[in-house]
Design a protein around this motif. Structure first.
Motif, PDB file in Angstrom:
ATOM      1  N   SER A  35     -45.861  40.109 -46.668  1.00 52.32           N
ATOM      2  CA  SER A  35     -46.273  41.337 -45.980  1.00 52.32           C
ATOM      3  C   SER A  35     -45.467  41.486 -44.701  1.00 52.32           C
ATOM      4  O   SER A  35     -44.915  40.515 -44.179  1.00 52.32           O
ATOM      5  CB  SER A  35     -47.774  41.287 -45.636  1.00 52.32           C
ATOM      6  N   THR A  37     -46.750  42.165 -41.826  1.00 49.67           N
ATOM      7  CA  THR A  37     -47.506  41.476 -40.768  1.00 49.67           C
ATOM      8  C   THR A  37     -47.136  39.996 -40.732  1.00 49.67           C
ATOM      9  O   THR A  37     -46.871  39.445 -39.664  1.00 49.67           O
ATOM     10  CB  THR A  37     -49.019  41.647 -41.002  1.00 49.67           C
ATOM     11  N   MET A  40     -43.659  39.534 -39.309  1.00 47.13           N
ATOM     12  CA  MET A  40     -43.618  39.604 -37.835  1.00 47.13           C
ATOM     13  C   MET A  40     -44.030  38.254 -37.229  1.00 47.13           C
ATOM     14  O   MET A  40     -43.420  37.793 -36.263  1.00 47.13           O
ATOM     15  CB  MET A  40     -44.540  40.721 -37.325  1.00 47.13           C
ATOM     16  N   GLU A  41     -45.046  37.618 -37.810  1.00 48.08           N
ATOM     17  CA  GLU A  41     -45.491  36.307 -37.320  1.00 48.08           C
ATOM     18  C   GLU A  41     -44.381  35.268 -37.503  1.00 48.08           C
ATOM     19  O   GLU A  41     -44.137  34.449 -36.612  1.00 48.08           O
ATOM     20  CB  GLU A  41     -46.757  35.869 -38.062  1.00 48.08           C
ATOM     21  N   ASP A  60     -49.527  46.991 -45.758  1.00 50.71           N
ATOM     22  CA  ASP A  60     -49.854  46.984 -44.334  1.00 50.71           C
ATOM     23  C   ASP A  60     -49.008  47.946 -43.502  1.00 50.71           C
ATOM     24  O   ASP A  60     -49.493  48.499 -42.521  1.00 50.71           O
ATOM     25  CB  ASP A  60     -49.822  45.569 -43.753  1.00 50.71           C
ATOM     26  N   MET A  61     -47.762  48.137 -43.857  1.00 48.94           N
ATOM     27  CA  MET A  61     -46.897  49.125 -43.202  1.00 48.94           C
ATOM     28  C   MET A  61     -45.685  49.336 -44.092  1.00 48.94           C
ATOM     29  O   MET A  61     -45.373  48.492 -44.918  1.00 48.94           O
ATOM     30  CB  MET A  61     -46.506  48.708 -41.776  1.00 48.94           C
ATOM     31  N   PHE A  66     -41.743  48.519 -40.430  1.00 50.44           N
ATOM     32  CA  PHE A  66     -41.514  47.110 -40.121  1.00 50.44           C
ATOM     33  C   PHE A  66     -40.125  46.893 -39.523  1.00 50.44           C
ATOM     34  O   PHE A  66     -39.973  46.246 -38.484  1.00 50.44           O
ATOM     35  CB  PHE A  66     -41.695  46.260 -41.386  1.00 50.44           C
ATOM     36  N   LYS A  69     -39.783  47.934 -36.009  1.00 50.07           N
ATOM     37  CA  LYS A  69     -40.405  46.985 -35.071  1.00 50.07           C
ATOM     38  C   LYS A  69     -39.502  45.799 -34.754  1.00 50.07           C
ATOM     39  O   LYS A  69     -39.632  45.191 -33.702  1.00 50.07           O
ATOM     40  CB  LYS A  69     -41.736  46.472 -35.634  1.00 50.07           C
TER      41      LYS A  69
END
Length: 132
Positions: A35, A37, A40-41, A60-61, A66, A69
């Motif tokens: 994902s 998210t 990003m982590e 999620d996006m 993404f 970001k």
């Protein structure tokens, strides 16, 4: 021997992640994320990737959201968007692509030679961005 460049693949479909991993694991340190998210982590921990390949359709996006970001924190990373739908390519507006600093939009399914060619171009661009 120099350290392998990092290649992140982001897709909510495990089969796609596995295929991309198997295709590029010999040339890159491939990091998979199910994902945006999670991706990003991972970026917070791992730091800059040379290349990020992201699917457009995720729960999620979107891939564009993404990749946008990641732009500020990792300006040298080369971003590739995968899309399974031709209409997404059309809806993938030029402004959005520029804003997310996406190098290429690739329609799935794509041939592995085509994807390998895009990845090779991405490596060259990344090395240029880094002054290598």
């Amino acid at each position: 021997m120099s350290e392998k460049l990092k290649l992140m693949v982001v897709d909510d479909e495990p089969n796609n992640l596995d295929l991309l991993y198997r295709t590029f694991r010999r040339e890159f340190k491939v990091i998979k994320a199910e994902s945006a998210t999670l991706a990003m982590e991972i970026l917070d921990t791992e730091g800059e990737m040379a290349i990020i390949i992201s699917d457009q359709s995720m729960p999620d996006m979107t891939g564009i959201q993404f990749l946008r970001k990641t732009r500020e924190s990792f300006p040298d990373t080369v971003r590739i968007l995968l899309s399974g739908y031709a209409e997404e390519q059309i809806n993938c507006g030029v402004d959005e692509v520029k804003e997310a600093d996406i190098f290429k939009c690739v329609t799935k399914p794509c041939s592995l030679p085509e994807l390998k060619s895009v990845i090779q171009e991405s490596v060259e661009l990344y090395n240029t961005n880094k002054g290598l």
